[in-house]
Design a protein around this motif. Sequence first.
Motif, mmCIF file in Angstrom:
data_model
loop_
_atom_site.group_PDB
_atom_site.id
_atom_site.type_symbol
_atom_site.label_atom_id
_atom_site.label_comp_id
_atom_site.label_asym_id
_atom_site.label_seq_id
_atom_site.Cartn_x
_atom_site.Cartn_y
_atom_site.Cartn_z
ATOM 1 N N ASP A 416 0.830 -1.204 0.000
ATOM 2 C CA ASP A 416 0.000 0.000 0.000
ATOM 3 C C ASP A 416 0.863 1.252 0.000
ATOM 4 O OD1 ASP A 416 -1.880 1.934 0.243
ATOM 5 O OD2 ASP A 416 -2.689 1.272 2.163
ATOM 6 N N PRO A 417 0.930 1.988 -1.113
ATOM 7 C CA PRO A 417 1.755 3.203 -1.143
ATOM 8 C C PRO A 417 1.178 4.332 -0.292
ATOM 9 C CG PRO A 417 0.488 3.008 -3.177
ATOM 10 C CD PRO A 417 0.247 1.744 -2.400
ATOM 11 N N TYR A 418 -0.043 4.158 0.200
ATOM 12 C CA TYR A 418 -0.661 5.203 1.018
ATOM 13 C C TYR A 418 -0.255 5.074 2.483
ATOM 14 C CZ TYR A 418 -3.444 6.116 -3.116
ATOM 15 O OH TYR A 418 -3.819 6.422 -4.389
ATOM 16 N N SER A 419 -0.166 3.839 2.985
ATOM 17 C CA SER A 419 0.148 3.653 4.399
ATOM 18 C C SER A 419 1.626 3.371 4.663
ATOM 19 C CB SER A 419 -0.700 2.505 4.975
ATOM 20 O OG SER A 419 -0.395 1.290 4.328
ATOM 21 N N SER A 420 2.409 3.115 3.624
ATOM 22 C CA SER A 420 3.819 2.765 3.839
ATOM 23 C C SER A 420 4.738 3.984 3.884
ATOM 24 C CB SER A 420 4.305 1.792 2.751
ATOM 25 O OG SER A 420 4.240 2.385 1.473
ATOM 26 N N ALA A 458 12.465 8.206 -12.061
ATOM 27 C CA ALA A 458 11.827 9.064 -13.060
ATOM 28 C C ALA A 458 10.821 10.027 -12.450
ATOM 29 C CB ALA A 458 11.163 8.216 -14.148
ATOM 30 N N LEU A 459 11.230 10.688 -11.360
ATOM 31 C CA LEU A 459 10.403 11.724 -10.742
ATOM 32 C C LEU A 459 11.188 13.033 -10.714
ATOM 33 C CD1 LEU A 459 8.737 9.906 -7.702
ATOM 34 C CD2 LEU A 459 7.631 10.628 -9.824
ATOM 35 N N PRO A 460 10.517 14.179 -10.902
ATOM 36 C CA PRO A 460 11.222 15.469 -10.895
ATOM 37 C C PRO A 460 11.688 15.850 -9.497
ATOM 38 C CG PRO A 460 8.843 15.803 -11.035
ATOM 39 C CD PRO A 460 9.072 14.330 -11.168
ATOM 40 N N GLN A 461 12.793 16.548 -9.417
ATOM 41 C CA GLN A 461 13.344 16.936 -8.119
ATOM 42 C C GLN A 461 12.499 18.000 -7.429
ATOM 43 O OE1 GLN A 461 17.547 17.754 -8.401
ATOM 44 N NE2 GLN A 461 17.961 15.820 -9.469
ATOM 45 N N GLY A 473 -1.064 7.694 -6.435
ATOM 46 C CA GLY A 473 -0.657 6.371 -5.965
ATOM 47 C C GLY A 473 0.603 5.870 -6.645
ATOM 48 N N GLY A 474 0.696 6.076 -7.963
ATOM 49 C CA GLY A 474 1.890 5.639 -8.688
ATOM 50 C C GLY A 474 3.127 6.400 -8.276
ATOM 51 N N GLN A 475 2.981 7.711 -8.036
ATOM 52 C CA GLN A 475 4.119 8.508 -7.581
ATOM 53 C C GLN A 475 4.565 8.072 -6.190
ATOM 54 O OE1 GLN A 475 2.266 12.336 -8.033
ATOM 55 N NE2 GLN A 475 3.357 12.792 -9.932
ATOM 56 N N ARG A 476 3.624 7.762 -5.328
ATOM 57 C CA ARG A 476 3.977 7.295 -3.982
ATOM 58 C C ARG A 476 4.748 5.977 -4.049
ATOM 59 N NH1 ARG A 476 -1.209 8.659 -0.066
ATOM 60 N NH2 ARG A 476 -1.991 10.396 -1.284
ATOM 61 N N GLN A 477 4.304 5.074 -4.933
ATOM 62 C CA GLN A 477 5.014 3.797 -5.012
ATOM 63 C C GLN A 477 6.417 3.991 -5.575
ATOM 64 O OE1 GLN A 477 4.867 1.376 -3.260
ATOM 65 N NE2 GLN A 477 3.500 -0.164 -4.109
ATOM 66 N N ARG A 478 6.598 4.952 -6.457
ATOM 67 C CA ARG A 478 7.940 5.259 -6.942
ATOM 68 C C ARG A 478 8.826 5.793 -5.808
ATOM 69 N NH1 ARG A 478 8.614 6.112 -12.721
ATOM 70 N NH2 ARG A 478 6.725 5.466 -13.800
ATOM 71 N N VAL A 498 2.179 -3.691 -6.680
ATOM 72 C CA VAL A 498 1.387 -2.973 -7.692
ATOM 73 C C VAL A 498 -0.102 -3.292 -7.601
ATOM 74 C CG1 VAL A 498 3.302 -2.767 -9.322
ATOM 75 C CG2 VAL A 498 1.815 -4.771 -9.438
ATOM 76 N N SER A 499 -0.530 -4.036 -6.584
ATOM 77 C CA SER A 499 -1.929 -4.459 -6.529
ATOM 78 C C SER A 499 -2.877 -3.297 -6.266
ATOM 79 C CB SER A 499 -2.126 -5.534 -5.457
ATOM 80 O OG SER A 499 -1.860 -5.017 -4.168
ATOM 81 N N ALA A 500 -2.378 -2.200 -5.691
ATOM 82 C CA ALA A 500 -3.244 -1.055 -5.392
ATOM 83 C C ALA A 500 -3.254 -0.020 -6.510
ATOM 84 C CB ALA A 500 -2.790 -0.396 -4.087
ATOM 85 N N LEU A 501 -2.606 -0.332 -7.650
ATOM 86 C CA LEU A 501 -2.449 0.644 -8.721
ATOM 87 C C LEU A 501 -3.279 0.261 -9.941
ATOM 88 C CD1 LEU A 501 1.446 0.961 -8.503
ATOM 89 C CD2 LEU A 501 -0.269 2.320 -7.287
#
Length: 583
Positions: A416-420, A458-461, A473-478, A498-501
């Motif tokens: 879960d990228p929201y709770s981690s 691949a995220l901007p600084q 959600g995808g940005q959080r998992q990154r 990736v199950s939450a995406l």
Amino acid sequence: MARSSERLAAGAPLLQVRDLAVTFQTIDGPVHAVEGVDLEIAAGETLAIVGESGSGKSTTAMAVIGLLPGNGKVAGGSIMLEGEDLVGAPESIMRTVRGRSIGLVPQDPMSNLNPVAKIGTQIAETLLAHGLATRKNVDRRVVETLAAAGLPNAEDRAKQYPHEFSGGMRQRALIAIGLACNPKLLIADEPTSALDVTVQKTILDQLGRMTDELGTAVMLITHDLGLAAERASRVVVMNRGRIIEQGPARQILEDPQQPYTQALVKAAPSVAAVRLRPEVFRTAVPGLPKPGATPTEAAGPAALAEPRAAEPAETAAEASAPDNIVEVEGLTKVYKVRGSKEDFVAVNDVSFAIPRGETVAIVGESGSGKTTTARMMLKVVEPTSGAIRFDGMDVAALKGSDLKAFRQRVQPIFQDPYSSLNPMFSIERIISEPLEFYKRGSSKERAARVRQLLDDVALPQTMLRRYPSELSGGQRQRIAIARALALSPDLIVCDEPVSALDVLVQDQVLSLLRDLQREYGLSYLFISHDLAVVRLISDYVCVMKDGALVEAASSEEIFTNPRDPYTRRLLASIPGNELDIAV
């Protein structure tokens, strides 16, 4: 089960949505979440609405049932249910519509069931509120409703609380509540996204039987295109609040016309993964049977202790299998059950190996023991017996500085990228925290490392000063992946990452994991219940059932020539696995 499209010609539509617009008021001004949506559903038909997160599919469904958030409103258009416009209808009318005319099965059963009320009580409330039961017969009607939803021992289950149910049982309870009043239309919003494939199939089969018997139309909200193709007669594709394509399910998914739909189909592992082939077909390593091996050559202690000699037919490349970063032998975990004389065996004599620089996936239904195995690999849970050797070291014996070094070399990525991610920390602090804890470099060097990690994922600084709540959600998992990479680990344990995406973000994250593996020589232990995702990411697959390893082989062998009946059943349960998708 797809409904016959012939039903569309029988009379006027049950639901007709015309030029629907939904607007949300925010501190930055109005946000137009849905614009110009036209769709219709005939009595008894199943219509699937697909699209990535934020496409407007759930907002459209909530507008139909009149459950938009307080800052949302229908800004235009009409929602006709059996000829009656629901837009602007008073709340007293909508309370009658909800339940009796339109039922709802929401996505998350744990947050949509009252944790302090018994399951039977929650169903009884629905029946009594709509006058479909009396105080005298409500208990009987509750039992009948639960039994119709496929719950065994319905009378006993009605007396239990949500936390005493499995995920699949909780979802059945929500279906029972949604269909308790025999509605004409059922909105099912991602009803099985958190369930493994076999439970998902069981739930959807039961939902299909019930709606067929009742003649209920279904609006199915999903990001799973394979599921949409199997269960719906027509599909509506949404993107950025608009419908970009709609038509017969098979036609849309087998021959998509719009570039966005084509991208969805290509990215969807539930549809596309069975058509993919690994770039290199690798041979067996100790602890995993080689392709075409007989069942007696399955993974086990003997395979680890005495690797099988190369056969004459093997080439030199085949004989030189890569060394293993992890070797697991006879791993067992037993839990004492309070109030019971019998122990619970969560993991039972499991043996496998992870080759250096490659991916081993563990798959199985919920409760199969795969996550417990991962936790023992991380030394979060101690095994009852057996051994885990990491780079030749006995993990169970690690203490002090050796254990500290191990934890730096083995990192997790959670489901879960929201709770981690700590919501109170900035992105910069989240990524730099492990570097600070293990005193890696100076503050200047740590800052440079954080910037490099953002580039790697691949995220901007510019995100360094943001907080998790400001990311998708995808940005959080990154960010979670960047944090896992901070200490330059050798092994990453990915537990349902990736199950939450949704499918497009899922595809991006899986591609990122593969690219990082090639660049840094990472090894992955990949835990998943989604076999289609596993097909994309894994070199080898271990199939677990009831704590035991029932089959282990290369990914190619598992997906093209499964030997165990349980593996074949898992593969047969993948939604859309029989479709001919051109990608």
